[in-house]
Design a protein around this motif. Structure first.
Motif, PDB file in Angstrom:
ATOM      1  N   LEU A 121       0.854  -1.185   0.000  1.00  0.00           N
ATOM      2  CA  LEU A 121       0.000   0.000   0.000  1.00  0.00           C
ATOM      3  C   LEU A 121       0.889   1.235   0.000  1.00  0.00           C
ATOM      4  O   LEU A 121       1.804   1.347   0.831  1.00  0.00           O
ATOM      5  CB  LEU A 121      -0.906  -0.013   1.229  1.00  0.00           C
ATOM      6  N   VAL A 122       0.608   2.145  -0.916  1.00  0.00           N
ATOM      7  CA  VAL A 122       1.408   3.365  -1.017  1.00  0.00           C
ATOM      8  C   VAL A 122       0.495   4.516  -1.380  1.00  0.00           C
ATOM      9  O   VAL A 122      -0.550   4.317  -2.020  1.00  0.00           O
ATOM     10  CB  VAL A 122       2.534   3.178  -2.060  1.00  0.00           C
ATOM     11  N   GLN A 123       0.875   5.706  -0.973  1.00  0.00           N
ATOM     12  CA  GLN A 123       0.095   6.877  -1.338  1.00  0.00           C
ATOM     13  C   GLN A 123       0.414   7.301  -2.758  1.00  0.00           C
ATOM     14  O   GLN A 123       1.496   7.014  -3.294  1.00  0.00           O
ATOM     15  CB  GLN A 123       0.401   8.027  -0.385  1.00  0.00           C
ATOM     16  N   ALA A 124      -0.535   7.980  -3.364  1.00  0.00           N
ATOM     17  CA  ALA A 124      -0.320   8.504  -4.709  1.00  0.00           C
ATOM     18  C   ALA A 124       0.939   9.366  -4.731  1.00  0.00           C
ATOM     19  O   ALA A 124       1.193  10.144  -3.809  1.00  0.00           O
ATOM     20  CB  ALA A 124      -1.522   9.313  -5.154  1.00  0.00           C
ATOM     21  N   GLY A 125       1.727   9.180  -5.778  1.00  0.00           N
ATOM     22  CA  GLY A 125       2.996   9.877  -5.889  1.00  0.00           C
ATOM     23  C   GLY A 125       4.176   9.098  -5.351  1.00  0.00           C
ATOM     24  O   GLY A 125       5.330   9.465  -5.575  1.00  0.00           O
TER      25      GLY A 125
END
Length: 123
Positions: A11-15
């Protein structure tokens, strides 16, 4: 027995960035290309990127050009996908796959698949 084992999803944030790895083993015949295919719920399967065994040339889908980079470490029999500037629309299960020809890769006719690794990009 041929095995393609993916890792590196999450899971990663946008960007943000992730690097996927695919460890290949058991091949007795050379494949034409090895690369990454993704499948998101409700969407068509997409061949994201591949690297040709014969000369190391690479292919990228338009949707990931300039953001993703495929590479290989032949000594480790491992293929990587560096994913930068991730977008929510990159969310999918990413599979490592091999193909016996360019026509096969383009037609999603893969000889071998891995079990997949989930990539989730939050907005």
């Amino acid at each position: 027995e041929v095995q393609l084992v993916e890792s590196g999803g999450g899971l990663v944030q946008a960007g943000g960035s992730l690097r996927l790895s695919c460890a290949a083993s058991g091949f007795t015949k050379e494949y034409y290309a090895i690369g990454w295919v993704r499948q998101a719920p409700g969407k068509e399967r997409e061949g994201v990127s591949c690297i040709k065994n014969i000369d190391g040339s690479t292919y990228y889908a338009d949707s990931v050009k300039g953001r993703f980079t495929i590479s290989s470490d032949n000594a480790k029999n491992t293929v990587y996908l560096q994913m930068n500037s991730l977008k929510p629309e990159d969310t999918a299960v990413y599979y490592c796959a091999t193909a016996r020809s360019w026509r096969s890769w383009s037609a999603y006719e893969y000889d071998y698949w891995g079990q997949g690794t989930q990539v989730t990009v939050s907005s």
